[in-house]
Scaffold this active site. Structure first.
Site, mmCIF file in Angstrom:
data_model
loop_
_atom_site.group_PDB
_atom_site.id
_atom_site.type_symbol
_atom_site.label_atom_id
_atom_site.label_comp_id
_atom_site.label_asym_id
_atom_site.label_seq_id
_atom_site.Cartn_x
_atom_site.Cartn_y
_atom_site.Cartn_z
ATOM 1 N N GLU A 66 0.816 -1.207 0.000
ATOM 2 C CA GLU A 66 0.000 0.000 0.000
ATOM 3 C C GLU A 66 0.854 1.263 0.000
ATOM 4 O OE1 GLU A 66 -3.627 -1.804 2.737
ATOM 5 O OE2 GLU A 66 -1.895 -0.861 3.698
ATOM 6 N N ASP A 237 -6.003 -5.065 9.116
ATOM 7 C CA ASP A 237 -7.232 -4.881 8.369
ATOM 8 C C ASP A 237 -7.023 -4.821 6.857
ATOM 9 O OD1 ASP A 237 -9.374 -4.069 10.616
ATOM 10 O OD2 ASP A 237 -7.416 -3.242 11.119
#
Length: 362
Positions: A66, A237
């Site tokens: 990410e 998450d």
């Protein structure tokens, strides 16, 4: 003509893992956690100034990579981070990260730093900062389910910021719990190793779930959670990963960082698109209530947001002043004539050839 030496603008401060550890030890871990919580809270108060976007994620069967960017109009920052739960089986970290801070007015970077350690610190600081606003008053006991790389930081932050020093610990791997107890030995905690998650949450006013599971894995069921607690759900998450049964969310007042990101990655991905949540900046700014009763269940669905990393980068930049805990890296091409980048390259080549000839003559 020899190539000119790089100007000061060509250099960027680089904080290696070694220097990050030196910086943290020079300040003190718990002081760093309290300082980071203050920086994050200050940035949440000026939430409207920031560019906000869900992180840019590349998912695979192995994990996720990410980018987390944001800007307050004066500085721009981003973090590169991965999440690969299977890595521990190969002796590798589940999460690694680095980050960069730049000036908006020129676009020139000013800080490049490791963020594996810094992410652990800022995650713990965020959890404790939120708990200070949402946890029951006078809370002294935290259950921690998942005793991996994040767990010690969570414990230290909760004590430094919220005064919590009694720990009830559970992990599916007893060796992880033993590691946590060993690392906290002599630091003033009262830890209890538990055999089940149910046992761990008995008597706890704060419940932290921080597992690395990346698939629907119900760590807490509704019957396990009584009234009047604060749940700190901060596990690894991503889409398809939750730790809490949906019925717990229905009974709770849920608080998030940035709603569009949390609806994709957080516990609330289980819920309808209109499931009500409150963003934490609203509580901090006094625009929304936090804990309102002794029997209320508050739930922080924390997935990590770019503004928290921006705060951490800001903090490191500020604390580097007057220290030697960085290296200066020449990573920006800064020619004496900004329109003549090729000329700088050409002169460097001529200079290098001249040095080689001199060496051959010696």
């Amino acid at each position: 003509m020899p190539a000119p030496k790089p100007s000061e603008l060509a250099f960027i401060r680089f904080v290696s893992v070694e220097n990050m550890m030196r910086l943290v030890h020079s300040i003190g871990v718990e002081t760093v956690l309290k300082d980071l919580a203050r920086y994050i809270e200050d940035d949440f108060r000026r939430w409207d100034l920031f560019d906000k976007t869900p992180r840019v994620a590349a998912h695979s069967e192995d994990g996720v990579i990410e980018l987390m960017p944001t800007s307050d109009g004066v500085s721009y920052g981003f973090k590169y981070v991965n999440g690969h739960p299977k890595n521990t089986k190969s002796g590798l970290q589940t999460v690694t990260a680095f980050g960069l801070l730049a000036r908006v007015d020129t676009g020139y970077p000013e800080l490049l730093t490791e963020m594996t350690l810094l992410t652990a610190l800022r995650t713990a600081a965020t959890s404790a900062m939120v708990a200070r606003h949402l946890a029951p008053k006078g809370a002294t006991t935290m259950a921690m389910i998942g005793n991996g790389a994040q767990s010690e930081f969570q414990a230290l932050a909760m004590r430094a910021i919220c005064g919590i020093d009694r720990l009830r610990l559970y992990d599916i791997d007893p060796a992880a719990t033993a590691k946590l107890v060993r690392n906290l030995s002599g630091l003033g905690f009262d830890p209890t190793a538990c055999k089940t998650a149910q046992e761990a949450i008995e008597g706890a006013q704060v419940i932290t779930t921080c597992t690395a599971d990346k698939q629907y894995a119900t760590i807490l069921t509704d019957n396990m959670v009584g009234s009047g607690v604060h749940i700190n759900a901060i596990g690894g998450d991503c889409p398809g990963k939750t730790e809490l049964h949906g019925d717990i969310l229905r009974r709770s007042d849920v608080f998030v960082e940035y709603t569009p990101q949390t609806r994709v990655e957080g516990e609330i991905q289980q819920m309808p698109a209109d499931f009500p949540v409150t963003e934490m900046w609203q509580v901090i700014a006094g625009a929304a209530p936090g804990r309102t009763s002794d029997r209320q269940i508050t739930l922080f669905d924390g997935v990590g947001f770019a503004i928290e990393d921006f705060s951490a980068l800001r903090y490191v930049r500020d604390r580097l002043e007057g220290t030697g805990f960085f290296q200066s890296l020449d990573i920006i091409a800064d020619p004496d004539d900004p329109r003549d980048l090729f000329g700088m390259l050409t002169r460097a080549g001529a200079s290098s050839a001249g040095m080689q000839r001199e060496g051959a003559m010696l």
